[in-house]
Design an enzyme around this catalytic site. Structure first.
Site, PDB file in Angstrom:
ATOM      1  N   CYS A  97      34.460  35.288  61.109  1.00 59.78           N
ATOM      2  CA  CYS A  97      34.951  34.796  59.815  1.00 59.78           C
ATOM      3  C   CYS A  97      34.230  33.519  59.392  1.00 59.78           C
ATOM      4  O   CYS A  97      33.756  33.400  58.254  1.00 59.78           O
ATOM      5  CB  CYS A  97      36.456  34.560  59.907  1.00 59.78           C
ATOM      6  N   CYS A 102      34.088  35.832  56.262  1.00 61.55           N
ATOM      7  CA  CYS A 102      34.850  35.324  55.110  1.00 61.55           C
ATOM      8  C   CYS A 102      34.254  34.061  54.488  1.00 61.55           C
ATOM      9  O   CYS A 102      34.128  33.973  53.258  1.00 61.55           O
ATOM     10  CB  CYS A 102      36.279  34.989  55.516  1.00 61.55           C
ATOM     11  N   LYS A 105      30.670  34.308  53.010  1.00 65.61           N
ATOM     12  CA  LYS A 105      30.820  35.304  51.933  1.00 65.61           C
ATOM     13  C   LYS A 105      31.497  34.691  50.715  1.00 65.61           C
ATOM     14  O   LYS A 105      31.021  34.799  49.571  1.00 65.61           O
ATOM     15  CB  LYS A 105      31.608  36.504  52.476  1.00 65.61           C
ATOM     16  N   TYR A 239      34.508  47.447  51.942  1.00 63.32           N
ATOM     17  CA  TYR A 239      34.636  46.050  51.514  1.00 63.32           C
ATOM     18  C   TYR A 239      33.268  45.364  51.398  1.00 63.32           C
ATOM     19  O   TYR A 239      32.955  44.736  50.389  1.00 63.32           O
ATOM     20  CB  TYR A 239      35.406  45.248  52.560  1.00 63.32           C
ATOM     21  N   GLU A 243      31.528  43.999  48.020  1.00 66.83           N
ATOM     22  CA  GLU A 243      31.460  42.545  47.787  1.00 66.83           C
ATOM     23  C   GLU A 243      30.020  42.079  47.630  1.00 66.83           C
ATOM     24  O   GLU A 243      29.689  41.309  46.729  1.00 66.83           O
ATOM     25  CB  GLU A 243      32.133  41.798  48.949  1.00 66.83           C
ATOM     26  N   HIS A 517      53.600  33.341  29.943  1.00 64.89           N
ATOM     27  CA  HIS A 517      52.756  33.783  28.847  1.00 64.89           C
ATOM     28  C   HIS A 517      51.795  32.674  28.420  1.00 64.89           C
ATOM     29  O   HIS A 517      52.189  31.501  28.429  1.00 64.89           O
ATOM     30  CB  HIS A 517      53.645  34.182  27.666  1.00 64.89           C
ATOM     31  N   GLU A 522      51.710  38.739  33.646  1.00 61.82           N
ATOM     32  CA  GLU A 522      53.028  38.940  33.024  1.00 61.82           C
ATOM     33  C   GLU A 522      53.313  40.428  32.807  1.00 61.82           C
ATOM     34  O   GLU A 522      54.461  40.848  32.717  1.00 61.82           O
ATOM     35  CB  GLU A 522      53.155  38.165  31.709  1.00 61.82           C
TER      36      GLU A 522
END
Ligand SMILES: Cc1cc2nc3c(=O)[nH]c(=O)nc-3n(C[C@H](O)[C@H](O)[C@H](O)COP(=O)(O)OP(=O)(O)OC[C@H]3O[C@@H](n4cnc5c(N)ncnc54)[C@H](O)[C@@H]3O)c2cc1C
Ligand SMILES: NC(=O)c1ccc[n+]([C@@H]2O[C@H](COP(=O)([O-])OP(=O)(O)OC[C@H]3O[C@@H](n4cnc5c(N)ncnc54)[C@H](O)[C@@H]3O)[C@@H](O)[C@H]2O)c1
Length: 528
Positions: A97, A102, A105, A239, A243, A517, A522
């Site tokens: 990672c 991660c 990346k 993935y 990515e 909003h 929403e």
């Protein structure tokens, strides 16, 4: 692998230091003018070193692998419960990672997002030149510096929590006896503990049946790149492929994705597969659907260096006989468990079909007192999963009586793909929900719209940026069992939606919350 089993005995920590000094041929020692006595002493130590069997050290808990899972596990055991713990790490602290996953990346993704924002700025009347120059190499240096800092932070945390870091490659001699081939070349040490954790992660696969496959790179090598090549091929549909394709495309590289089928992210809900594949095509990624596959990779010209693939030229010979040229080829076809060096077969450990270590729900392997967590087990290959599994295991093994049954619940784990735009999911996909509960039991809430951000865009970009949400509910109570989201900023929002679904929220709970909003999210609380 045939490893001779050394004789072992225990030497206390302070004696070990003397032995190391005596065995090291330092020039200052040789140049010393201390005379015959010292010379004799040196000879004495040197000859006894030659005869000495490797040292044995004893712990309560040996953790093999200093990545996400190993670190989480060791820190809980030592930092919280005071277990005498060591981490054996063969590479850089922090594991995949931090070093090749991660972290680099996400930083690269952030950089690519800036390029995307610069392009989008023109739709908001900013006078931004077509191709704003950037220095990718300079960015990589900054990224590497951050990773180096993180390596240090990991090691400082371990030291603060009294975890001993042993740099070297671990191999099982017997279930509770581990030999470490020390990274500094000083030889081997043998460690023993009643409890041993395997957290060795995985490595990226390259095909073994394609001639010249070695001329392509993997995600590990991607992070050595300091110059961007012109034309890039990505093989894979998960993935990593998605990515990296998104980042490279945003940075202006010509990206080709070779898919065996017609859509990518096939473990995700069909909504995500369809919309994201179409969107990538709209955004300029060239997707080769139902690709026949590569028969051979020919290196026409090698890269000038590992960090500069821009001059590299590859010719791909496809199984239908056609040819395709590119500057770089990245295999993103999945990862395999890192178990070769451990030699777990020697101790008779049960492995799955793809070589993953088989564990039960408590992370017990088939051998008593040996546990496994993270990617090496093939369970939800995500950093927070490995960390959480390691912590729960620490609670169970070393914690108070009320935690003796601790285990990680692998149900409803949220994750996101840092694609362009992001997509995220938690719980079941629609086909999984139908299979589990029956079609008549589930109700789907679905919406697809253009986010307000794109209202001022001109066509075709205006209609090419989808936001799409799907919520899957079950039964009369309409419990939410799956949530699938596509859109800008989904990665940040997904964490909170993960909590909502994990808590067993019902559709009426969404309805009961007042909307914020104007946002895209929403729409999730205003479904009819
Ligand atoms: C390109 C990429 C991007 C990713 N992005 C994300 C993301 O955005 N979010 C996310 O959650 N996950 C992401 N992941 C997945 C994540 O990195 C892994 O799931 C996670 O690192 C697994 O942790 P682990 O502890 O199981 O293994 P690792 O972190 O791989 O750690 C294993 C460690 O064991 C060491 N080791 C192996 N064998 C031995 C041995 N014999 N002796 C001593 N040491 C040994 C290795 O050197 C390594 O440091 C990504 C992965 C990749 C490849
Ligand atoms: N954002 C994140 O959380 C994140 C990011 C990157 C990686 N990860 C983790 O790392 C793991 C590994 O990622 P990955 O993308 O390598 O694996 P993956 O399992 O997600 O995808 C591998 C892809 O390669 C395809 N494939 C397999 N063999 C092939 C072949 N011979 N030819 C063409 N295609 C082939 C598969 O169909 C699949 O689509 C992921 O499963 C994920 O858990 C997570």
């Amino acid at each position: 692998m045939n490893i001779a089993r050394p004789l072992t005995f225990y030497i206390p920590q302070h004696r070990l230091a003397i032995r190391t000094l005596a065995c090291t041929e330092t020039s200052s020692f040789q140049a010393s003018s201390a005379g015959n006595r010292l010379r004799g002493l040196r000879q004495h130590f040197a000859s006894s070193c030659d005869k000495m069997a490797p040292t044995t050290k004893q712990y309560d808990y040996i953790v093999i692998g200093g990545g996400s899972g190993g670190s989480g596990a060791a820190r809980r055991a030592s930092g919280w419960y005071g277990a005498k713990t060591c981490i054996i790490e063969n590479g850089r602290s922090g594991g995949c990672c931090v070093n090749v996953g991660c972290v680099p990346k996400k930083l690269t993704y952030n950089m690519a997002q800036i390029n995307r924002a610069l392009r989008n700025g023109r739709h908001y009347a900013y006078d931004i030149p077509e191709n704003t120059p950037f220095d990718f190499g300079a960015f990589v240096e900054k990224r590497d510096a951050r990773i180096e800092a993180l390596n240090g932070i990991y090691e400082t945390n371990w030291a603060n929590e009294k975890i001993e870091l042993i740099h070297g490659k671990a191999t099982f001699l017997s279930p509770h006896e581990i030999q470490v081939d020390m990274k500094d070349g000083s030889g081997t040490v043998t460690l023993t503990a009643p409890k041993v954790l395997i957290a060795t992660g995985g490595y990226p696969l390259k095909p073994t049946d394609i001639k010249g496959a070695e001329y392509g790179i993997t995600s590990d090598d991607f992070f050595s790149m300091k110059k961007l090549p012109k034309k890039y091929v990505l093989v894979g549909a998960g993935y990593i492929a998605v990515e990296m394709a998104g980042m490279l495309n945003a940075l202006g590289v010509e990206v080709h994705m070779f898919l065996r089928q017609s859509r990518f992210l096939r473990k995700f809900d069909p909504m995500i597969q369809d919309t994201m594949t179409k969107h990538y095509e709209d955004a300029g990624v060239i997707i080769h659907k139902n690709h026949p596959g590569i028969k051979e990779v020919v290196q026409v010209q090698a890269a000038t260096s590992e960090s500069d693939p821009s001059s590299k030229q590859l010719k791909l010979i496809l199984t239908d006989g056609s040819e395709f040229e590119c500057n770089e080829l990245l295999w993103a076809i999945g990862r395999a468990p890192e178990i070769q060096d451990l030699d777990v077969k020697r101790i008779g450990m049960e492995l799955g079909k793809k070589g993953h270590i088989v564990v039960d729900e408590y992370q017990n392997t088939s051998i008593p007192g040996i546990y496994a967590i993270g990617d090496v087990t093939g369970q939800a290959e995500l950093t927070p999963v490995a960390i959480a599994a390691g912590r729960k295991l620490g609670d169970r093994l070393f914690g108070p009586p009320e935690l003796k049954d601790s285990k990680l619940n692998y149900d409803r784990i949220p994750s996101v793909v840092f694609s362009e735009p992001n997509c995220g999911a938690t719980g079941l996909t629609e086909p999984e929900a139908i299979e589990k509960y029956g079609k008549d039991q589930i109700k789907i809430y679905h919406t697809k719209f253009r986010a307000m951000f794109y209202d001022v865009f001109s066509e075709p970009e205006r209609s090419q940026n989808p936001t799409e949400y799907k919520v899957i509910t079950v039964g009369k109570e309409e419990e939410i069992v799956g949530m699938h989201l596509i859109g800008d900023e989904v990665a940040e929002a997904m964490q909170a939606w993960g909590v909502v679904v994990k808590m067993g929220a019902k559709k009426r709970d969404l309805d009961s919350c007042i909307a914020i909003h104007p946002t895209s999210a929403e729409e999730l609380v205003t479904f009819k």
